[in-house]
Design an enzyme around this catalytic site. Structure first.
Site, PDB file in Angstrom:
ATOM      1  N   GLY A 149       9.022  -3.287  -8.218  1.00  0.00           N
ATOM      2  CA  GLY A 149      10.270  -2.648  -8.590  1.00  0.00           C
ATOM      3  C   GLY A 149      11.274  -2.688  -7.454  1.00  0.00           C
ATOM      4  O   GLY A 149      11.051  -3.329  -6.418  1.00  0.00           O
ATOM      5  N   ASP A 150      12.386  -1.979  -7.633  1.00  0.00           N
ATOM      6  CA  ASP A 150      13.438  -1.995  -6.618  1.00  0.00           C
ATOM      7  C   ASP A 150      12.967  -1.435  -5.283  1.00  0.00           C
ATOM      8  O   ASP A 150      13.408  -1.887  -4.225  1.00  0.00           O
ATOM      9  CB  ASP A 150      14.650  -1.211  -7.115  1.00  0.00           C
ATOM     10  CG  ASP A 150      15.411  -1.950  -8.212  1.00  0.00           C
ATOM     11  OD1 ASP A 150      15.633  -3.159  -8.054  1.00  0.00           O
ATOM     12  OD2 ASP A 150      15.774  -1.312  -9.221  1.00  0.00           O
ATOM     13  N   GLY A 151      12.044  -0.462  -5.310  1.00  0.00           N
ATOM     14  CA  GLY A 151      11.524   0.080  -4.062  1.00  0.00           C
ATOM     15  C   GLY A 151      10.765  -0.952  -3.258  1.00  0.00           C
ATOM     16  O   GLY A 151      10.921  -1.059  -2.032  1.00  0.00           O
ATOM     17  N   THR A 152       9.940  -1.747  -3.935  1.00  0.00           N
ATOM     18  CA  THR A 152       9.204  -2.821  -3.271  1.00  0.00           C
ATOM     19  C   THR A 152      10.148  -3.862  -2.707  1.00  0.00           C
ATOM     20  O   THR A 152       9.987  -4.336  -1.570  1.00  0.00           O
ATOM     21  CB  THR A 152       8.232  -3.487  -4.259  1.00  0.00           C
ATOM     22  OG1 THR A 152       7.327  -2.507  -4.765  1.00  0.00           O
ATOM     23  CG2 THR A 152       7.451  -4.611  -3.597  1.00  0.00           C
TER      24      THR A 152
ATOM     25  N   GLU B 268      13.292   5.494  -4.806  1.00  0.00           N
ATOM     26  CA  GLU B 268      12.263   6.224  -4.073  1.00  0.00           C
ATOM     27  C   GLU B 268      12.861   7.525  -3.544  1.00  0.00           C
ATOM     28  O   GLU B 268      13.858   7.496  -2.805  1.00  0.00           O
ATOM     29  CB  GLU B 268      11.721   5.390  -2.908  1.00  0.00           C
ATOM     30  CG  GLU B 268      11.152   4.038  -3.315  1.00  0.00           C
ATOM     31  CD  GLU B 268       9.921   4.163  -4.191  1.00  0.00           C
ATOM     32  OE1 GLU B 268       9.118   5.089  -3.967  1.00  0.00           O
ATOM     33  OE2 GLU B 268       9.765   3.326  -5.105  1.00  0.00           O
TER      34      GLU B 268
ATOM     35  N   THR C   6      10.371  -0.515 -13.345  1.00  0.00           N
ATOM     36  CA  THR C   6      10.984   0.113 -14.517  1.00  0.00           C
ATOM     37  C   THR C   6      12.471  -0.199 -14.599  1.00  0.00           C
ATOM     38  O   THR C   6      12.982  -0.564 -15.657  1.00  0.00           O
ATOM     39  CB  THR C   6      10.781   1.632 -14.466  1.00  0.00           C
ATOM     40  OG1 THR C   6       9.387   1.918 -14.352  1.00  0.00           O
ATOM     41  CG2 THR C   6      11.325   2.298 -15.724  1.00  0.00           C
TER      42      THR C   6
ATOM     43  N   THR D  96       0.864  -1.184   0.000  1.00  0.00           N
ATOM     44  CA  THR D  96       0.000   0.000   0.000  1.00  0.00           C
ATOM     45  C   THR D  96       0.899   1.232   0.000  1.00  0.00           C
ATOM     46  O   THR D  96       2.088   1.147   0.319  1.00  0.00           O
ATOM     47  CB  THR D  96      -0.898   0.040   1.246  1.00  0.00           C
ATOM     48  OG1 THR D  96      -0.070   0.204   2.413  1.00  0.00           O
ATOM     49  CG2 THR D  96      -1.720  -1.245   1.382  1.00  0.00           C
TER      50      THR D  96
ATOM     51  N   ASP E 151      30.659  -8.289  -1.593  1.00  0.00           N
ATOM     52  CA  ASP E 151      32.068  -8.042  -1.288  1.00  0.00           C
ATOM     53  C   ASP E 151      32.294  -7.356   0.051  1.00  0.00           C
ATOM     54  O   ASP E 151      33.430  -7.052   0.424  1.00  0.00           O
ATOM     55  CB  ASP E 151      32.736  -7.235  -2.412  1.00  0.00           C
ATOM     56  CG  ASP E 151      32.091  -5.863  -2.639  1.00  0.00           C
ATOM     57  OD1 ASP E 151      31.183  -5.491  -1.857  1.00  0.00           O
ATOM     58  OD2 ASP E 151      32.478  -5.182  -3.608  1.00  0.00           O
TER      59      ASP E 151
END
Length: 295
Positions: free
Chosen positions: A66-69, A269, A91, A41, A213
């Site tokens: 996406g990467d934020g999720t 974000e 994206t 949400t 690394d």
């Protein structure tokens, strides 16, 4: 039977029911139990759902978005021993691209359910976790100004078009200090910190960065006017370790001081504006499902 939790960003799907059926079918084919389904949400982009899944004693958390999720879900599973898998729906999908997770749903599910678990690092910026990259200046302005309709129409090229509009922005004064060493003062268009190094289209922004690394990498883009940005672009594309357009840093802890206050972003974000960033590497922060060939 093993059971997974599936955390989905519903804004990234045109047909949720078709997506759900594909996931359930893949799990049934591999002998997994019916998953625990949760949706993100605006108020909770994934951390709370991940924490609920951990409390439910699932064997795997699958972050779909996406990467934020993915990063929000990672906040909820880091340090718990519950592995994280990624179904890339965004994206950029930079984490997936950098560790070899395929972009197709069926192929990504194969990795999620049949891949191997690899410890990967994370970073924290002002206390907030990230898995991919954090940035300020041009990087954050580009993300903030790129509309959702444009991203859906053009994909990652939408970011490039938006970035062009900011190439004439006034450079900022930046002071960087890595691992308690000597401060370095620079005029820059952007500072980007990465746990992984490759952008869309195979651009090697931080070519030495590896997610396992134990350290983080950063690049200061000494942009300012067309000539400055062309020099920075040449350094990146030619993979120069040190040249007039960039300043590169490898570190465990980095202090960044800014003048004036600048917008900053974390894994795609936008987080607001700040005059100071404290960045700390967290080696082996979580377990990630990756293709067998990548482990």
């Amino acid at each position: 039977m093993s059971r997974a939790a599936v955390v989905v960003n519903p804004t990234k799907l045109d047909d949720f029911e078709a997506f759900r059926k594909s996931v359930v079918r893949a799990m049934e084919d591999r002998g997994w139990d019916e998953p625990l389904w949760q949706q993100t949400t605006p108020e909770d982009p994934g951390r709370g759902q991940a924490e609920t899944a951990v409390s439910a004693a699932v064997d795997l958390l699958i972050a779909c978005g996406g990467d934020g999720t993915v990063t929000a879900c990672a906040e909820g599973v880091a340090g718990t021993g519950v592995p994280l898998a990624v179904i890339p729906l965004g994206t950029g999908n930079l984490l997936a691209r950098n560790v070899g997770v395929p972009m197709g749903l069926e192929e990504a599910l194969e990795v999620a359910l049949g891949g191997v678990q690899q410890p990967v690092d994370a970073g924290r910026v002002n206390g907030k976790l990230f898995l991919v990259m954090a940035g300020l200046g041009l990087d954050a302005r580009m993300l903030d100004d790129t509309s959702e309709p444009l991203k859906k129409r053009l994909g990652w090229l939408a970011y490039a078009l938006t970035a062009v509009r900011h190439l004439g922005d006034r450079p900022m004064k930046v002071t960087v200090r890595a691992d308690g060493g000597r401060p370095r003062r620079l005029r820059a268009g952007a500072v980007i910190i990465g746990n992984v190094g490759w952008l869309q289209g195979g651009v090697p922004l931080l070519p030495d960065a590896r997610p396992d690394d134990g350290v983080l990498d950063a690049v200061v883009l000494i942009g300012g006017g067309l000539a400055g940005w062309l020099a920075a672009a040449a350094d990146i594309l030619l993979r120069r370790t040190a040249h007039g357009g960039t300043h590169r840093i490898r570190f465990s802890e980095l202090q960044v001081t800014l003048d004036p206050e600048q917008p900053w972003e974390l894994d795609g974000e936008v987080m607001g504006s700040t005059r100071r960033l404290t960045v700390v590497a967290q080696p082996g922060a979580l377990l990630l499902r990756v293709p067998r060939a990548s482990a």
